[in-house]
Design a protein around this motif. Sequence first.
Motif, PDB file in Angstrom:
ATOM      1  N   TRP A 152      17.750  -9.067 -44.714  1.00  5.76           N
ATOM      2  CA  TRP A 152      17.408  -7.644 -44.655  1.00  5.76           C
ATOM      3  C   TRP A 152      16.006  -7.460 -45.228  1.00  5.76           C
ATOM      4  CZ3 TRP A 152      18.935  -3.514 -42.176  1.00  5.76           C
ATOM      5  CH2 TRP A 152      18.369  -2.286 -42.541  1.00  5.76           C
ATOM      6  N   ASN A 249      27.999  -1.909 -56.932  1.00  7.40           N
ATOM      7  CA  ASN A 249      28.423  -0.530 -56.646  1.00  7.40           C
ATOM      8  C   ASN A 249      27.772  -0.022 -55.354  1.00  7.40           C
ATOM      9  OD1 ASN A 249      30.088  -0.333 -58.841  1.00  7.40           O
ATOM     10  ND2 ASN A 249      28.661   0.843 -60.115  1.00  7.40           N
ATOM     11  N   GLY A 250      26.535  -0.420 -55.131  1.00  5.81           N
ATOM     12  CA  GLY A 250      25.834   0.082 -53.964  1.00  5.81           C
ATOM     13  C   GLY A 250      26.108  -0.700 -52.695  1.00  5.81           C
ATOM     14  N   LEU A 251      26.128  -2.019 -52.790  1.00  9.84           N
ATOM     15  CA  LEU A 251      26.155  -2.827 -51.561  1.00  9.84           C
ATOM     16  C   LEU A 251      27.382  -3.707 -51.397  1.00  9.84           C
ATOM     17  CD1 LEU A 251      22.416  -3.904 -51.270  1.00  9.84           C
ATOM     18  CD2 LEU A 251      23.643  -2.291 -49.807  1.00  9.84           C
ATOM     19  N   GLN A 252      28.083  -3.985 -52.479  1.00 14.64           N
ATOM     20  CA  GLN A 252      29.252  -4.871 -52.405  1.00 14.64           C
ATOM     21  C   GLN A 252      29.043  -6.061 -51.477  1.00 14.64           C
ATOM     22  OE1 GLN A 252      32.668  -2.420 -51.504  1.00 14.64           O
ATOM     23  NE2 GLN A 252      32.922  -1.848 -53.631  1.00 14.64           N
ATOM     24  N   ARG A 288      38.557  -6.220 -52.867  1.00 18.74           N
ATOM     25  CA  ARG A 288      37.994  -7.559 -52.808  1.00 18.74           C
ATOM     26  C   ARG A 288      36.760  -7.600 -53.688  1.00 18.74           C
ATOM     27  NH1 ARG A 288      38.113  -8.760 -46.379  1.00 18.74           N
ATOM     28  NH2 ARG A 288      36.744  -6.955 -46.327  1.00 18.74           N
TER      29      ARG A 288
ATOM     30  N   LEU B  76      40.031   2.287 -46.701  1.00 17.13           N
ATOM     31  CA  LEU B  76      39.848   0.973 -46.079  1.00 17.13           C
ATOM     32  C   LEU B  76      39.807   1.151 -44.569  1.00 17.13           C
ATOM     33  CD1 LEU B  76      42.288  -1.283 -48.168  1.00 17.13           C
ATOM     34  CD2 LEU B  76      39.852  -0.833 -48.528  1.00 17.13           C
ATOM     35  N   ASP B  78      39.299  -0.799 -42.100  1.00 13.40           N
ATOM     36  CA  ASP B  78      39.960  -1.807 -41.265  1.00 13.40           C
ATOM     37  C   ASP B  78      41.431  -1.484 -41.034  1.00 13.40           C
ATOM     38  OD1 ASP B  78      37.610  -3.123 -41.274  1.00 13.40           O
ATOM     39  OD2 ASP B  78      38.235  -4.738 -42.615  1.00 13.40           O
ATOM     40  N   ARG B  79      42.058  -0.884 -42.034  1.00 14.75           N
ATOM     41  CA  ARG B  79      43.496  -0.604 -41.926  1.00 14.75           C
ATOM     42  C   ARG B  79      43.781   0.885 -41.780  1.00 14.75           C
ATOM     43  NH1 ARG B  79      44.778  -3.743 -47.260  1.00 14.75           N
ATOM     44  NH2 ARG B  79      46.611  -2.402 -47.259  1.00 14.75           N
ATOM     45  N   VAL B 145      25.297   4.836 -46.678  1.00 15.95           N
ATOM     46  CA  VAL B 145      24.242   3.900 -46.281  1.00 15.95           C
ATOM     47  C   VAL B 145      24.448   3.505 -44.815  1.00 15.95           C
ATOM     48  CG1 VAL B 145      23.259   1.609 -46.696  1.00 15.95           C
ATOM     49  CG2 VAL B 145      24.038   3.011 -48.628  1.00 15.95           C
ATOM     50  N   LEU B 147      22.818   1.084 -41.941  1.00 16.02           N
ATOM     51  CA  LEU B 147      21.887  -0.020 -41.709  1.00 16.02           C
ATOM     52  C   LEU B 147      22.051  -0.510 -40.282  1.00 16.02           C
ATOM     53  CD1 LEU B 147      22.458  -2.041 -45.027  1.00 16.02           C
ATOM     54  CD2 LEU B 147      20.714  -0.315 -44.572  1.00 16.02           C
ATOM     55  N   TRP B 152      27.299   0.982 -43.686  1.00 17.78           N
ATOM     56  CA  TRP B 152      27.493  -0.227 -44.498  1.00 17.78           C
ATOM     57  C   TRP B 152      28.572   0.072 -45.546  1.00 17.78           C
ATOM     58  CZ3 TRP B 152      26.533  -5.187 -44.177  1.00 17.78           C
ATOM     59  CH2 TRP B 152      26.783  -5.978 -45.300  1.00 17.78           C
ATOM     60  N   GLY B 154      30.343  -2.646 -47.090  1.00 15.58           N
ATOM     61  CA  GLY B 154      30.424  -3.768 -48.021  1.00 15.58           C
ATOM     62  C   GLY B 154      31.707  -4.563 -47.902  1.00 15.58           C
ATOM     63  N   TRP B 155      31.779  -5.591 -48.709  1.00 14.81           N
ATOM     64  CA  TRP B 155      32.864  -6.571 -48.662  1.00 14.81           C
ATOM     65  C   TRP B 155      34.217  -5.942 -48.957  1.00 14.81           C
ATOM     66  CZ3 TRP B 155      34.928 -10.699 -46.997  1.00 14.81           C
ATOM     67  CH2 TRP B 155      35.785 -11.503 -47.736  1.00 14.81           C
ATOM     68  N   SER B 156      34.273  -4.986 -49.881  1.00 18.30           N
ATOM     69  CA  SER B 156      35.571  -4.411 -50.205  1.00 18.30           C
ATOM     70  C   SER B 156      35.718  -3.020 -49.605  1.00 18.30           C
ATOM     71  CB  SER B 156      35.797  -4.400 -51.706  1.00 18.30           C
ATOM     72  OG  SER B 156      35.308  -3.235 -52.263  1.00 18.30           O
ATOM     73  N   SER B 157      34.836  -2.652 -48.686  1.00 22.82           N
ATOM     74  CA  SER B 157      34.948  -1.409 -47.896  1.00 22.82           C
ATOM     75  C   SER B 157      34.647  -0.131 -48.672  1.00 22.82           C
ATOM     76  CB  SER B 157      36.338  -1.264 -47.268  1.00 22.82           C
ATOM     77  OG  SER B 157      36.601  -2.332 -46.415  1.00 22.82           O
ATOM     78  N   THR B 158      34.268  -0.216 -49.929  1.00 25.35           N
ATOM     79  CA  THR B 158      34.027   0.999 -50.704  1.00 25.35           C
ATOM     80  C   THR B 158      32.636   1.001 -51.316  1.00 25.35           C
ATOM     81  OG1 THR B 158      35.047  -0.010 -52.642  1.00 25.35           O
ATOM     82  CG2 THR B 158      36.471   1.327 -51.233  1.00 25.35           C
ATOM     83  N   ALA B 159      31.670   0.399 -50.615  1.00 28.76           N
ATOM     84  CA  ALA B 159      30.300   0.322 -51.140  1.00 28.76           C
ATOM     85  C   ALA B 159      29.604   1.675 -51.038  1.00 28.76           C
ATOM     86  CB  ALA B 159      29.512  -0.740 -50.376  1.00 28.76           C
ATOM     87  N   SER B 160      28.322   1.664 -51.285  1.00 27.75           N
ATOM     88  CA  SER B 160      27.403   2.806 -51.177  1.00 27.75           C
ATOM     89  C   SER B 160      27.525   3.772 -52.340  1.00 27.75           C
ATOM     90  CB  SER B 160      27.549   3.541 -49.834  1.00 27.75           C
ATOM     91  OG  SER B 160      28.611   4.452 -49.858  1.00 27.75           O
ATOM     92  N   GLU B 161      28.068   3.316 -53.469  1.00 27.48           N
ATOM     93  CA  GLU B 161      28.140   4.180 -54.645  1.00 27.48           C
ATOM     94  C   GLU B 161      26.869   4.035 -55.482  1.00 27.48           C
ATOM     95  OE1 GLU B 161      30.157   6.495 -55.196  1.00 27.48           O
ATOM     96  OE2 GLU B 161      31.901   6.065 -53.925  1.00 27.48           O
ATOM     97  N   PHE B 162      25.729   4.329 -54.849  1.00 26.50           N
ATOM     98  CA  PHE B 162      24.470   4.220 -55.591  1.00 26.50           C
ATOM     99  C   PHE B 162      24.315   5.351 -56.609  1.00 26.50           C
ATOM    100  CE2 PHE B 162      22.870   1.310 -52.188  1.00 26.50           C
ATOM    101  CZ  PHE B 162      22.483   0.276 -53.026  1.00 26.50           C
TER     102      PHE B 162
END
Lengths: 319, 319
Positions: A152, A249-252, A288, B76, B78-79, B145, B147, B152, B154-162
């Motif tokens: 990125w 927190n932002g990008l995981q 995760r 989540l 995905d589910r 976010v 992109l 976006w 993130g890996w655990s589906s709960t990102a973007s908490e900037f």
Amino acid sequence: MAFYIGIDIGGTNIKAGIVDELGNLLGTAQRPTGVGRPLTEIFRDISRTVDEALATSGLNRSDTSAAGAGCPGAVLPDRGLVVYNNNLGWHDVPLGPELSALLGLPVVVGNDANVAALGEAVAGCAKGASSAIIITLGTGVGCGVVLNGSIWTGWSSTASEFGHMVIVRDGRPCTCGRKGCLESYASATGLIALTREAMAAHPDSLMHRAEDVDGRTAFDAARAGDIVAQGVVDDYIDYLACGLANLINGLQPEVIGLGGGVAEQGEALFTPLREKVRRELYGGGGERSTRILPCTLGYQAGLIGAAMAAMQHLNKGDF
Amino acid sequence: MAFYIGIDIGGTNIKAGIVDELGNLLGTAQRPTGVGRPLTEIFRDISRTVDEALATSGLNRSDTSAAGAGCPGAVLPDRGLVVYNNNLGWHDVPLGPELSALLGLPVVVGNDANVAALGEAVAGCAKGASSAIIITLGTGVGCGVVLNGSIWTGWSSTASEFGHMVIVRDGRPCTCGRKGCLESYASATGLIALTREAMAAHPDSLMHRAEDVDGRTAFDAARAGDIVAQGVVDDYIDYLACGLANLINGLQPEVIGLGGGVAEQGEALFTPLREKVRRELYGGGGERSTRILPCTLGYQAGLIGAAMAAMQHLNKGDF
């Protein structure tokens, strides 16, 4: 099987490697960069280094499909242009076109931290992960971001400078002009500053036995039982954990990989770091967890990543 | 032309909208959520609201290809699961599968801030941009976010908490448990805290003329020439600029969009903010600058974004 050339142009050495499409490094070579020489000489030596790497891998130029080159500083991958590189003293050097003409191959150019991050994501600590942030804890805090398997670089091509994320507003002055950047605390330089402050305040600390104060001094004295040194280590890890929790927190990302000198402290760093980060995650961090791991490839990350960037560029039809 | 249903499930109202494949909102409807009622009643009312939105747009369910639903809290995608939503009092609600059965359509579920960010990216302040970070300056600091045109998570589906990025280590306590988060300073709540502190220290300030202290108090008094209030505004913008510069140094999105109550201050906020951010960018921010713009869609962003998330999900074959 397709093969790609990876090139790393540093202030000290030029390195080249031959990489297969799976990210395996088949041969390498290196020569001194000789900063200050005319560009034509440096380019000629890059070409020679590539030939030497080919020779060690038993391949010819015609066996390779594309080349990637990483170098420090501000790079515009779309134009193969090195805008600015203070190690090499380069300004607006058209590295991509020049190397392409020399090697007779399409060449993609990237920032060295970014291509190294791709190397760790393809073949190193984040192998198999879809997203990774690779952070180098050295003189500064370098950072490369890999999302959905690709580097990125952002709208202006020079993103991923999370080392210059302020975590302590009005804190220590940073080389970038801001105050309180993660780099000011979490780099080896930041660790040394914390170490020197604690030494000045505690003349009896074991840290004074070190011949030179460096990024190992506090960790070594802490291992020997010095409580003041342990306090330095704890403070250092607190700052680093603060920055990593911000990123998670932002990008995981699936993986955060740590490299550079400080990361060589191993579990004395990673075990408390993971625990401190976990406590600061928003909502517990979700189902995760981001894995925080040591980088595994060392200097090879830059060669593998540059080659893989070339492969991705070729496969996307971007040349 | 394909059509998609967008649904926004808030603590106060359920909203639905019909959106074409270009992001145009063709019809909307809303009903009270009636928090606390049995889930079956709420789901039935969601279905009714969708039918009302279809009626206003002159379309039938059979004209639509998929639906998207945004709601606050941890989701989540995905589910299709709402893990936790404190406004609605929901825990582990299978919103996606339930709505899919009711509507007879594939349904994708997302966090409301994330889908609203996609709405602004497709049809609002960041229309045409490949990447955008949308930040809501309200009770908290919400963030979404986008992109390469997609949310976006993130890996655990709960990102973007900037909003929960620490910028003042050991600073104001945040609701998330950390100290010194961007949210503690740059939210309307943070602005009110700065305002109250300045009022307590300056009994003569014009800010005391406000009937209720809110996010407008300091801006209003500053416009009327009150120097103390201008100081509050300046401090507030400093904190916000610090957070935005962190994000730009790291991600360099093409656009940062600001919404929520504080963003309604317009150029009294945006003009000094852009200048302060510019001064803090690493290396001057590169060739192309991130544009900092007011959000344009209001509540429609959530409807359009949810519908566009459904379209993207369908087109990628992810249902």
